[in-house]
Design a protein around this motif. Structure first.
Motif, mmCIF file in Angstrom:
data_model
loop_
_atom_site.group_PDB
_atom_site.id
_atom_site.type_symbol
_atom_site.label_atom_id
_atom_site.label_comp_id
_atom_site.label_asym_id
_atom_site.label_seq_id
_atom_site.Cartn_x
_atom_site.Cartn_y
_atom_site.Cartn_z
ATOM 1 N N PHE A 72 54.905 -1.397 109.915
ATOM 2 C CA PHE A 72 55.309 -1.970 108.420
ATOM 3 C C PHE A 72 56.319 -0.939 107.790
ATOM 4 C CE2 PHE A 72 51.330 -3.771 109.297
ATOM 5 C CZ PHE A 72 51.273 -5.143 108.669
ATOM 6 N N LYS A 73 57.197 -1.547 107.016
ATOM 7 C CA LYS A 73 58.048 -0.863 105.984
ATOM 8 C C LYS A 73 57.160 -0.208 104.844
ATOM 9 C CE LYS A 73 62.231 0.428 104.398
ATOM 10 N NZ LYS A 73 61.755 1.557 103.499
ATOM 11 N N ASP A 80 56.306 -2.376 101.650
ATOM 12 C CA ASP A 80 57.092 -3.322 100.858
ATOM 13 C C ASP A 80 57.703 -4.566 101.693
ATOM 14 O OD1 ASP A 80 59.259 -4.468 99.632
ATOM 15 O OD2 ASP A 80 60.905 -2.797 99.931
ATOM 16 N N PHE A 81 56.439 -5.692 101.193
ATOM 17 C CA PHE A 81 56.539 -6.787 101.738
ATOM 18 C C PHE A 81 57.719 -7.589 101.616
ATOM 19 C CE2 PHE A 81 51.855 -5.774 102.079
ATOM 20 C CZ PHE A 81 51.735 -5.907 103.546
ATOM 21 N N ASP A 82 58.678 -7.354 100.748
ATOM 22 C CA ASP A 82 59.580 -8.066 100.248
ATOM 23 C C ASP A 82 60.783 -7.549 101.119
ATOM 24 O OD1 ASP A 82 58.344 -9.102 98.148
ATOM 25 O OD2 ASP A 82 58.719 -7.859 96.744
ATOM 26 N N TYR A 83 60.775 -6.525 101.890
ATOM 27 C CA TYR A 83 62.034 -5.792 102.525
ATOM 28 C C TYR A 83 62.190 -6.630 103.925
ATOM 29 C CZ TYR A 83 65.020 -2.774 104.959
ATOM 30 O OH TYR A 83 66.027 -2.112 105.746
ATOM 31 N N THR A 84 63.364 -7.080 104.009
ATOM 32 C CA THR A 84 63.862 -7.725 105.505
ATOM 33 C C THR A 84 65.191 -6.907 105.617
ATOM 34 O OG1 THR A 84 62.796 -9.800 105.097
ATOM 35 C CG2 THR A 84 64.856 -9.749 106.502
ATOM 36 N N ASN A 98 59.997 -9.219 106.090
ATOM 37 C CA ASN A 98 58.903 -9.349 105.065
ATOM 38 C C ASN A 98 58.077 -8.316 105.197
ATOM 39 O OD1 ASN A 98 59.943 -11.970 104.046
ATOM 40 N ND2 ASN A 98 58.944 -12.952 105.848
ATOM 41 N N GLY A 99 58.570 -7.076 105.383
ATOM 42 C CA GLY A 99 57.857 -5.956 105.443
ATOM 43 C C GLY A 99 57.276 -5.502 106.746
ATOM 44 N N LYS A 100 57.269 -6.433 107.842
ATOM 45 C CA LYS A 100 56.490 -6.134 109.067
ATOM 46 C C LYS A 100 57.850 -5.994 110.114
ATOM 47 C CE LYS A 100 52.899 -7.573 112.065
ATOM 48 N NZ LYS A 100 51.814 -8.651 112.236
ATOM 49 N N VAL A 101 57.417 -5.287 111.105
ATOM 50 C CA VAL A 101 58.467 -5.033 112.181
ATOM 51 C C VAL A 101 58.189 -6.527 113.086
ATOM 52 C CG1 VAL A 101 59.027 -4.093 114.382
ATOM 53 C CG2 VAL A 101 58.501 -2.614 112.578
ATOM 54 N N ASP A 102 59.406 -7.181 113.574
ATOM 55 C CA ASP A 102 59.375 -8.222 114.337
ATOM 56 C C ASP A 102 59.670 -8.007 115.701
ATOM 57 O OD1 ASP A 102 59.524 -10.909 115.241
ATOM 58 O OD2 ASP A 102 60.771 -11.655 113.851
#
Length: 199
Positions: A72-73, A80-84, A98-102
């Motif tokens: 997660f960021k 920060d679940f708003d971060y992309t 959305n805050g998580k590494v894809d």
């Protein structure tokens, strides 16, 4: 003597030598158990996730952090679940949505430093050449979109005319590289028509 049963009402008598005895009633409740938060990511009562260190929110932490749910960021100790975009840790740069590494993402992604080519969630610094994405075809050099490049580049589909980092599919003219001058049709080198250089 047995422990009180939680939720049961008891009568308590306080006996005093100097004052009148006091009789009161009380309901047994569970004692507060201290919450021990391990170092790393954990949810808080406010609904947010934070990075904890020594039981406190570690506001000095910014970057990527992992737990059993993924990477997660984290910005100033808070997920920060708003971060992309793209974010880094000691393992490299990664695509965050959305805050998580894809880790399933392959394509182009951006951050404040520019656009990079991502393969399986991680920036591929060995990528060189034209790359197709949702944003068009772009020339990537060392894993990064080179929006200053103008010239010819090759991939498995042929040679292409790149202008300011993007393949220009509207280009119909001549262009040169180290192998000579070439006729370009619709952005692609026409290998049947090598041109003669004009002075």
């Amino acid at each position: 003597e047995k422990a009180p049963t939680i939720g049961t009402e008891y009568t308590i008598t306080i006996v005093s030598d100097n004052y009148q005895d006091i009789v009161t009633k009380a309901v047994a409740q569970d004692a507060e158990t201290p919450v021990i938060i391990p170092d790393g990511l954990a949810p808080a009562e406010d609904g947010n996730w934070y990075y904890y260190k020594d039981g406190q929110i570690a506001t000095e932490i910014s970057g990527l952090a992992a737990n059993e749910y993924g990477w997660f960021k984290v910005t100033n100790g808070k997920v920060d679940f708003d971060y992309t975009g793209l974010a880094a840790n000691e393992n490299g740069w990664f695509k965050v949505a959305n805050g998580k590494v894809d880790f399933d993402y392959t394509g182009l992604a951006a951050n404040e430093y520019g656009w990079g080519y991502v393969s399986d969630g991680q920036v591929d610094f060995n990528c060189n050449g034209p790359v197709n994405s949702a944003h068009g075809w772009w020339y990537v050099s060392g894993g990064r979109v080179d929006d200053t490049y103008t010239g010819l580049v090759a991939n498995a589909y042929g040679w292409w005319y790149v202008e300011n980092g993007a393949i220009n599919f509207n280009y119909n003219s001549l262009a040169a590289n180290e192998y000579g001058w070439w006729k370009i049709d619709g952005g692609k080198v026409n290998l049947d028509r090598k041109s003669t250089r004009l002075n």
